[in-house]
Design an enzyme around this catalytic site. Structure first.
Site, PDB file in Angstrom:
ATOM      1  N   GLU A  64       0.736  -1.428  -0.087  1.00 45.50           N
ATOM      2  CA  GLU A  64      -0.490   0.092   0.455  1.00 45.50           C
ATOM      3  C   GLU A  64       0.858   1.007  -0.230  1.00 45.50           C
ATOM      4  OE1 GLU A  64      -3.772   2.544   2.684  1.00 45.50           O
ATOM      5  OE2 GLU A  64      -2.851   0.387   3.326  1.00 45.50           O
ATOM      6  N   ARG A  73       5.777 -13.236   9.251  1.00 41.95           N
ATOM      7  CA  ARG A  73       6.115 -11.840   8.632  1.00 41.95           C
ATOM      8  C   ARG A  73       8.159 -12.097   9.443  1.00 41.95           C
ATOM      9  NH1 ARG A  73       2.639  -7.553  10.641  1.00 41.95           N
ATOM     10  NH2 ARG A  73       3.887  -6.286   9.588  1.00 41.95           N
ATOM     11  N   LYS A 108       3.659   1.017  10.044  1.00 44.41           N
ATOM     12  CA  LYS A 108       4.103   2.057   9.765  1.00 44.41           C
ATOM     13  C   LYS A 108       4.026   3.775  10.207  1.00 44.41           C
ATOM     14  CE  LYS A 108       3.865   0.258   4.663  1.00 44.41           C
ATOM     15  NZ  LYS A 108       2.197   0.391   3.609  1.00 44.41           N
TER      16      LYS A 108
END
Length: 588
Positions: A59, A294, A304
């Site tokens: 994104e 992850r 983020k």
């Protein structure tokens, strides 16, 4: 993708899945029209020449970080190894947080890591916003089939009726509204006739499902916010859980590889695709989603939101601050694409969550740079050394290998004179035990130069040493027949004061002193390391290559690189990339 050689790939559960799919011919009949599209478009294409298709779908709401590097290396690497294609897709479905700046930064970093999204004549770079029309058509098809409806509950009411992990949800009062009414309201939502939050399109699945993600999830929400690519064309935007499977199918993705937090979303992923395929909107065979663990790295935060907070509140100097785990920050600090790929390769791929120690990332950099980094000398805490018996005005050249691992790199040369800079720590008036460097009466070697005997020092009125004195032994220069005539236990680095290059040197360390700065209820800002950046004025060996693409190993000190933003030929600025050894292991 980069053509740099790499070791044979190590098997993992994803490779096993792909091997089995290829052996069974799961995607052997999949068609590809050379561009994304629904079933009607793909039916016009030939059999897909790519054996598999993967994608990296960031994104564009921030800069990529080291966690993204694992996904990049995995998706692009698998596509490369299996003669397939990997798409770069921007999931730009949230216009409030997305910007072109982030799009450009992501492109830059993927290319910097050594990958591209080309396959034959295909340029497989896409945006979710490319598919908004398709998504809307698909949403209408779901409504017409009784599989979706427009809900007028508020977000708070939806949460209240969703249920819990132990209690079923309750149906919306709008769940059974007529198809024609939902279609009309959906058009009105698209046309901007309703305010934010007043309506939403929901899938009609099962409010009693044990998987809470299957309890009539929202497909579209109203947001009267301009989009960085489509402007004011749309005021309804798809939820990620709806957009993600649709995008994969439109692009002919075979293996949709996600991190573990999307595992619970997989049933909805399959529900969407199977129903749209049954309705003739998507071609089969359909993509399949697989999840892997992850990257959780100690001493960093990768959220983020938290990274943005660090940037906006001035704790760091921009997204490319060398203390951040962003790829832009790592590049500026001196990390190489090869070192990051090596790090990701060493991590492997699994379904088990774990936290990786930051030292493994630093070691990957050392292992990459040691064979290739040019050697030089820097003095970070200088004190003057005067060779009192060396002739005034005389200079002579000394020689050293540019890289001891690469004889073909040749020798570097630098002058020696009467006055030299040395590290302050290389002199002790009263030395501790096992101190083998300069102190009155001791002999050491000037590395690549002469053996010298310390004769004393000069102090200021406060008793601080301002100058060290020594005599050189004329017949002991390195590389000459008399070099071994005197045995010494210590070597020190040095730079001629007349020829030294002045430089600002930034000694970067870990941004956080806590290995888990944002775990539990911790305020990650409380764990910021006050010594994460120390700036010193030092001296460099003349002839040192000072570019942002030339990694250096300053002997005894570590790996450094010229700062890509602040360094100039007139005023060099260098960043420490990593020490020669793991200094944090010594602290713990």
């Amino acid at each position: 993708m980069t053509s740099a050689p790499s070791p044979a790939p190590v098997s993992n559960f994803l490779r096993t899945i792909i091997d089995n799919d290829l052996a069974q011919g799961r995607y052997a009949d999949k068609r590809w029209a050379g561009k994304p599209g629904p079933a009607s478009v793909q039916a016009t294409g030939d059999i897909d020449p790519a054996r598999i298709r993967t994608r990296f779908p960031p994104e564009p709401n921030g800069y990529l970080h080291i966690g993204h590097a694992k996904s990049i290396c995995l998706n692009f690497g698998l596509a490369h190894d299996y003669q397939g294609a990997c798409h770069l897709r921007f999931d730009d479905t949230n216009p409030e947080k997305e910007e072109d700046e982030y799009v450009n930064a992501i492109i830059d970093m993927v290319e910097w890591l050594g990958f591209d999204w080309k396959y034959g004549n295909e340029n497989n770079r896409y945006f979710a916003s490319d598919y908004f029309e398709y998504m809307y058509t698909f949403a209408q098809a779901l409504v017409q089939a009784g599989l979706a409806y427009v809900d007028e509950q508020s977000a708070e009411e939806m949460r209240a009726t969703r249920g819990t992990l132990t209690e079923k949800g309750t149906n919306s009062p709008w769940r059974d509204r007529p198809v024609e009414e939902s279609l009309r309201l959906l058009d009105e939502m698209r046309d901007g006739k309703h305010p934010d939050g007043s309506m939403a399109l929901r899938a009609r699945i099962d409010m009693g499902s044990p998987n809470i993600n299957m309890r009539d999830p929202v497909l579209y929400r109203i947001r009267h916010v301009p989009h960085h690519r489509t402007g004011d064309r749309w005021c309804i935007y798809p939820m990620y859980s709806w957009a993600h499977p649709v995008e994969d199918a439109l692009e002919g993705i075979t293996h949709s590889i996600c991190t573990l937090e999307f595992e619970d979303q997989r049933p909805f992923y399959d529900w969407i695709l199977n129903h749209l395929a049954d309705l003739g909107q998507l071609q089969r065979p359909l993509p399949r989603q697989y999840e892997f663990a992850r990257l959780n790295l100690s001493y960093v935060v990768t959220s983020k939101r938290k990274l943005l907070q660090l940037v906006r509140e001035g704790y760091v100097n921009g997204w490319d601050d060398p203390r951040l785990p962003t790829l832009a920050g790592l590049r500026r600090r001196g990390y190489t694409p090869a070192s990051i790929r090596l790090f990701c390769e060493r991590l492997g791929v699994s379904k088990a969550d774990s936290r990786i120690d930051y030292s493994l990332l630093e070691q990957a950099l050392r292992d990459d740079l040691d064979p290739i980094a040019a050697r030089s000398v820097a003095v970070l805490d200088p004190i003057k050394l005067v060779l009192t018996n060396y002739p005034e005005g005389k200079t002579e050249l000394c020689h050293a290998p540019r890289n001891p691992h690469d004889p073909e790199a040749g020798q570097r040369e630098f002058p020696l004179g009467r006055e030299l800079w040395i590290e302050r720590d290389d002199f002790r008036e009263e030395p501790p035990k096992k101190y083998f460097r300069l102190f009155p009466g001791n002999t050491v070697r000037l590395k690549y130069g002469y053996i010298i005997r310390c004769t004393g020092c000069v102090k200021d009125e406060n008793g601080n040493v301002t100058e060290v004195h020594a005599e050189y032994l004329p017949d002991t220069k390195s590389g000459t027949p008399g070099a071994d005539s005197v045995k010494v236990k210590g070597n020190i680095t040095w730079i001629s004061t007349e020829h030294a290059i002045s430089a600002e040197i930034r000694l970067y360390d870990r941004l956080f002193s806590d290995p888990h700065p944002d775990s539990g209820d911790k305020n990650f800002l409380d764990a910021i390391n006050p010594d994460s950046c120390t700036i010193v004025q030092g001296w460099l060996e003349p002839g040192t290559q000072l570019t942002a693409d030339t990694p250096l190993q300053f002997e005894r000190l570590g790996y450094f690189i010229a700062d890509r933003k602040d360094s100039t030929s007139e005023k060099p600025v260098l960043n420490r990339s990593a020490t020669l050894k793991d200094s944090w292991a010594q602290k713990s």
